[in-house]
Structure formats: C-alpha cells, structure tokens
Design an enzyme around this catalytic site. Structure first.
Site, short mmCIF file in Angstrom:
data_model
loop_
_atom_site.label_atom_id
_atom_site.label_comp_id
_atom_site.label_asym_id
_atom_site.label_seq_id
_atom_site.Cartn_x
_atom_site.Cartn_y
_atom_site.Cartn_z
N ASN A 13 1.16 -0.91 0.18
CA ASN A 13 -0.14 -0.18 0.03
C ASN A 13 0.80 0.79 0.07
OD1 ASN A 13 -1.28 2.14 1.48
ND2 ASN A 13 -3.19 1.01 1.24
N LYS A 16 0.45 3.20 3.17
CA LYS A 16 1.28 3.24 4.15
C LYS A 16 2.61 3.44 4.37
CE LYS A 16 -1.82 -0.35 5.52
NZ LYS A 16 -2.21 -1.62 5.24
N ASP A 71 0.03 -4.65 10.00
CA ASP A 71 -2.02 -4.31 10.12
C ASP A 71 -2.44 -3.49 10.41
OD1 ASP A 71 -3.39 -5.97 8.62
OD2 ASP A 71 -4.14 -7.31 10.26
N PHE A 158 -4.82 8.63 3.22
CA PHE A 158 -5.84 6.87 2.47
C PHE A 158 -6.75 6.35 2.92
CE2 PHE A 158 -1.93 5.92 4.92
CZ PHE A 158 -2.26 4.71 4.93
N GLY A 159 -7.05 4.55 2.69
CA GLY A 159 -7.51 4.22 3.26
C GLY A 159 -9.11 4.81 3.50
#
Length: 198
Positions: A13, A16, A71, A158-159
C-alpha cells in the site's frame, strides 16, 4: 536487537509505505516490497497483530532483510467493531476505498437510520511487527479514538482517512496535512513504542 540500518517496509500500500518511511529515523535505508516484486501473503490471522506478524515473517524470509510490517484498520463500535481486520477487503479485489467507505455508510444506515445525528464511535488500530533474520519478532500496537464523519472530507491520507475524525478534533484525517496527522494517528502511537528497537 542491534541497530537496524536497512529495513524492508512490508506493505504493497503506497500510502502506508510513505507514512511508515516518514516516521522512520533518517539513517535507515528502506526498501519496498515492489523492488522485489513481492505479492502480499495470505492474511489469515484473527487479529491485527497476527496479520502484522504473518507479513513481517513472510517478507523477511523472502528478501533476507529485516522487515517491518503493519496491519491496521478501522473499528466501528455499532458495527460490532467491523470492518476491523477486513478493512482493506471491504474495498474489494482492487482495494478501492471509495467502495469501502460507501459500504461503511450502507452498513451504518442498515444498523441505524438516524446514525448521522449521532457521534458514531470508531477507532483506528495499527499493529506493527518487526521480524529479524533469526525470526525474532517484536510486536506493538497503537490506536486513536474518534468518530465517523457524516460524509467523506479531504483528499489527504489514504484508506478511510476522509471519514475518520479523531477525538477532540473537528477535521477528518483526510483534511489534515501529513504532519498534523502523523502526530496523533494510530501508526505514530505504535511507532513510539517500537522506536527503541530501531
């Protein structure tokens, strides 16, 4: 663990990767999984920590470089802490977070038609794991509490960043610049704990 001078950041990602790289001490040379054309392993852990460990072990074994993997995800209380460890999977095969955000809103509306009048409690959680080449593993986790914004706001991050408003703030992570976000987010809170190993 002795001082680390090279580190593989175990994520595919980009957002990330950038955030982790920005948080690392400058003397560490970082590598990305894309340099090695590595796909992510199957994440079949039941917690953020288990999944972070799966990734750090897998990537360090494949590359023979110490690996730091993360994670992380969003837990929403009235959705029984979902999407949780399935946060990325809510975006479908392509990891489309617009799709994931729409799903959050659909699920909230199913649960409570008037959810927009309430502060829907949520948190971001981040588990970090470092695996060295003797398979020694360090794991820590961090979190940030907040609530879900009634609509996506901001183009940064993001996300799920555009729909998460951290506690005592009135902007989403998507509206904050990276420096504002990095000082308070879940990844930073986990990083503070792992720093002493770097």
């Amino acid at each position: 663990m002795k001082k680390i001078s090279r580190l593989l950041i175990g994520t595919n990602n980009r957002g990330k990767y950038k955030e982790i790289k920005d948080l690392l001490p400058k003397y560490i040379k970082t590598h990305s999984t894309s340099e090695f054309k590595l796909k992510s392993p199957r994440e079949d852990g039941l917690t953020f920590t288990e999944n972070a460990i799966i990734k750090s072990k897998y990537f360090s074994k494949k590359t023979k470089i110490i690996c730091l993997a993360d994670d992380s995800g969003l837990e929403i209380d009235i959705l029984d802490k979902k999407p949780g460890i399935y946060s990325a999977r809510w975006g479908g095969k392509k990891g489309d977070f617009k799709k994931a955000i729409n799903k959050v809103y659909r699920e909230l509306t199913k649960r409570d038609k008037n959810w927009k009048q309430k502060k829907i409690k949520a948190r971001f959680i981040c588990a970090l794991s470092i695996c060295d080449l003797d398979e020694k593993i360090i794991s820590v986790s961090g979190k940030v509490e907040g609530h879900i914004s009634t609509e996506p706001k901001g183009k940064n991050g993001f996300g799920y960043d555009p729909i998460f408003v951290p506690k005592n703030k009135n902007k989403t992570f998507g509206e904050m610049n990276s420096l504002q976000k990095y000082k308070i987010d879940h990844r930073y809170n986990a990083f503070r704990k792992i720093k002493k190993f770097l």
